[in-house]
Design an enzyme around this catalytic site. Structure first.
Site, PDB file in Angstrom:
ATOM      1  CB  CYS A 161      -0.905  -0.004   1.228  1.00  0.00           C
ATOM      2  SG  CYS A 161      -2.028   1.416   1.292  1.00  0.00           S
TER       3      CYS A 161
ATOM      4  CB  CYS B  43      -1.779   4.158   7.917  1.00  0.00           C
ATOM      5  SG  CYS B  43      -2.923   4.766   6.639  1.00  0.00           S
TER       6      CYS B  43
ATOM      7  CB  CYS C 295      -1.045   0.141   8.118  1.00  0.00           C
ATOM      8  SG  CYS C 295      -1.659  -1.125   6.980  1.00  0.00           S
TER       9      CYS C 295
ATOM     10  CB  CYS D  65     -15.108  -8.158   6.253  1.00  0.00           C
ATOM     11  SG  CYS D  65     -16.510  -8.115   7.377  1.00  0.00           S
TER      12      CYS D  65
ATOM     13  CB  CYS E 194     -18.168  -6.009   4.835  1.00  0.00           C
ATOM     14  SG  CYS E 194     -17.257  -4.537   5.351  1.00  0.00           S
TER      15      CYS E 194
ATOM     16  CB  CYS F  23     -18.247  -0.776   8.614  1.00  0.00           C
ATOM     17  SG  CYS F  23     -17.101  -1.348   9.879  1.00  0.00           S
TER      18      CYS F  23
ATOM     19  NE  ARG G  28     -16.829  -5.464  12.974  1.00  0.00           N
ATOM     20  CZ  ARG G  28     -17.590  -6.465  12.494  1.00  0.00           C
ATOM     21  NH1 ARG G  28     -17.444  -7.672  12.962  1.00  0.00           N
ATOM     22  NH2 ARG G  28     -18.493  -6.217  11.577  1.00  0.00           N
TER      23      ARG G  28
END
Length: 363
Positions: free
Chosen positions: A84, A88, A91, A128, A159, A219, A291
Site C-alpha cells: 500500500c 498509516c 499499518c 469482509c 463487506c 462501517c 465491534r
C-alpha cells in the site's frame, strides 16, 4: 332561602422541595434528536464517569436497542495484501515500512469462495474483504465485484474495505450487491496528521459520503493506543456520533503494535480506558453494532467480558485480522459459552438499526 357554609379543610404545612444535586443529563441524539450534535466536552464527561456508573448506563442503553446476549460473528479476509502506498503509522501493509509483509496480487474468486465457505461453516454470518489499496482503479472494482457476487451466492452478508472511493465506484459496488463498506476515521481530526500524512481527513469523509449516497451501509470506527491524548479519543467518538446518520457498524480497535511500523513503540492503552471507549460508543450510537475489533488477542477474557458488558455486540471470528493474529474460533466459542452469549446467525440484511456491522480492523 337558607344559606349553607362549606367548611374548608385546614391548610397543611408545605414541605420544602427536595434538593437535587450533581445531576448530569447526557442526551442521546438517536433518541432525542432535537438536542443537536454531541460535543467533545460532553463525550469527555462520559469518558470521565466512574467506570461502574458508565458500564451501567451503557448496558441500559444497549438493552433498549438490542437483544441481550446477541453477538454478531464476522470473518475478515485480506484479498489483496501489502504494497500500500499510504504511510498509516499503524499499518504493516504500508510499502515504505519493513514489516515482513509481502505484496500479493488480488486473490482469485475460487480462493475467496473457499475461505468464505469455511467462515460460514464456522458460524460467521458476514464476510469482509480487505485490499491494501490507497484507492482502487475501476478495473479493480470490476474484479472485486465478482468476489462480492460469489460470496453473496453463499448466503453471507458482504463487506469490503478497499481504500478511497469515487462516487461511481461506490455505486458499482452497490450494484454488485455489497452490503457494507468499511472506511475508518482512525482518530480525531486534530491528531490525524500524527498518524498519516499521505491523505487528508476530508478524504475519508468524502469516501463515506460516496458510500452513503450509493445506499451502502457504513462501517466506520477508529484505533486507540496510538499515542493520542484523552481529548483525541473523545474527538473520535464525536466525529463518528455526529455523522448523519452515524455508522451502522462502529469497530473500536486497540493498536496492534507491529515491529517496523512507526507506532510499534506506542504505550499500550489502559484496558479500562479501552472499555470506556466501547461504552461511550454504545451510549452515543445506540443502534450501531459496536465491534470489539483489533487487539482482542491481547486483552484476555476478563477485559473482553467487560467490553461485552459495555455494549460490544460484534467480533471478528477467525485466526487472523488482515495480517495480524486474532483469537482462534474454538477460544471464541468457549468464551461466549462462559459468558452465556449467543453467536448471531442471521444471514440476510434488514432495515437500518437491526443488522448493522462490517469490517472493523481494516486500514
Amino acid at each position: 332561602m337558607s344559606s349553607t357554609t362549606l367548611a374548608m379543610p385546614a391548610a397543611q404545612p408545605v414541605s420544602p422541595a427536595p434538593t437535587v444535586q450533581n445531576v448530569q443529563v447526557h442526551r442521546r441524539p438517536a433518541i432525542a434528536t432535537s438536542q443537536g450534535p454531541w460535543s467533545v466536552e460532553a463525550i469527555q464527561a462520559l469518558l470521565d464517569k466512574p467506570l461502574m456508573d458508565l458500564l451501567f448506563e451503557a448496558q441500559t442503553v444497549h438493552r433498549q436497542h438490542w437483544p441481550a446476549g446477541d453477538i454478531e460473528l464476522a470473518t475478515l479476509l485480506s484479498v489483496k495484501t501489502g504494497g500500500c502506498p499510504e504511510n498509516c503509522g499503524y499499518c504493516p501493509q504500508a510499502a515504505e515500512f519493513d514489516t515482513g509483509v509481502k505484496a500479493d496480487k488480488l486473490m482469485e474468486v475460487d480462493e475467496v469462495v473457499r475461505a468464505a465457505q469455511a467462515a460460514k461453516d464456522a458460524g460467521a454470518t458476514r464476510f469482509c474483504m480487505g485490499a491494501a489499496w490507497r484507492a482502487p482503479k475501476d478495473r479493480d472494482i470490476e474484479k472485486v465485484s465478482a468476489l462480492i457476487g460469489a460470496v453473496k451466492g453463499l448466503g453471507l452478508q458482504t463487506c469490503a474495505t478497499l481504500g478511497m472511493l469515487e462516487s461511481h465506484q461506490a455505486q458499482a459496488l452497490k450494484d454488485a450487491g455489497l452490503d457494507y463498506y468499511n472506511h475508518n476515521l482512525d482518530t480525531a481530526p486534530e491528531y490525524y496528521t500524527d498518524v498519516v500524512s499521505t491523505r487528508a481527513y476530508q478524504d475519508r469523509l468524502d469516501t463515506l459520503a460516496h458510500v452513503r449516497s450509493a445506499g451502502i451501509s457504513v462501517c466506520c470506527g477508529g484505533i486507540v493506543g496510538m499515542g493520542e491524548a484523552p481529548v483525541h479519543r473523545a474527538g473520535l467518538i464525536a466525529q463518528l456520533a455526529n455523522l448523519q446518520p452515524y455508522p451502522e457498524s462502529v469497530p473500536i480497535n486497540s493498536l496492534v503494535r507491529v515491529p517496523g511500523t512507526p507506532l510499534a513503540d506506542s504505550e499500550p492503552i489502559d484496558p479500562f480506558d479501552f472499555v470506556r471507549m466501547i461504552a461511550v460508543a454504545r451510549i452515543t450510537m445506540p443502534k450501531a453494532r459496536v465491534r470489539l475489533s483489533a487487539g482482542r488477542q491481547q486483552m484476555g477474557e476478563a477485559v473482553q467480558a467487560l467490553c461485552f458488558m459495555a455494549g460490544a455486540n460484534s467480533i471478528f471470528y477467525g485466526d487472523k485480522l488482515l495480517v495480524t493474529g486474532n483469537p482462534d474460533v474454538e477460544a471464541d466459542v468457549q468464551l461466549l459459552a462462559k459468558l452465556g452469549l449467543n453467536g448471531h446467525r442471521t444471514t440476510t440484511s434488514s432495515e437500518s438499526g437491526a443488522e448493522e456491522s462490517a469490517a472493523g480492523a481494516c486500514c
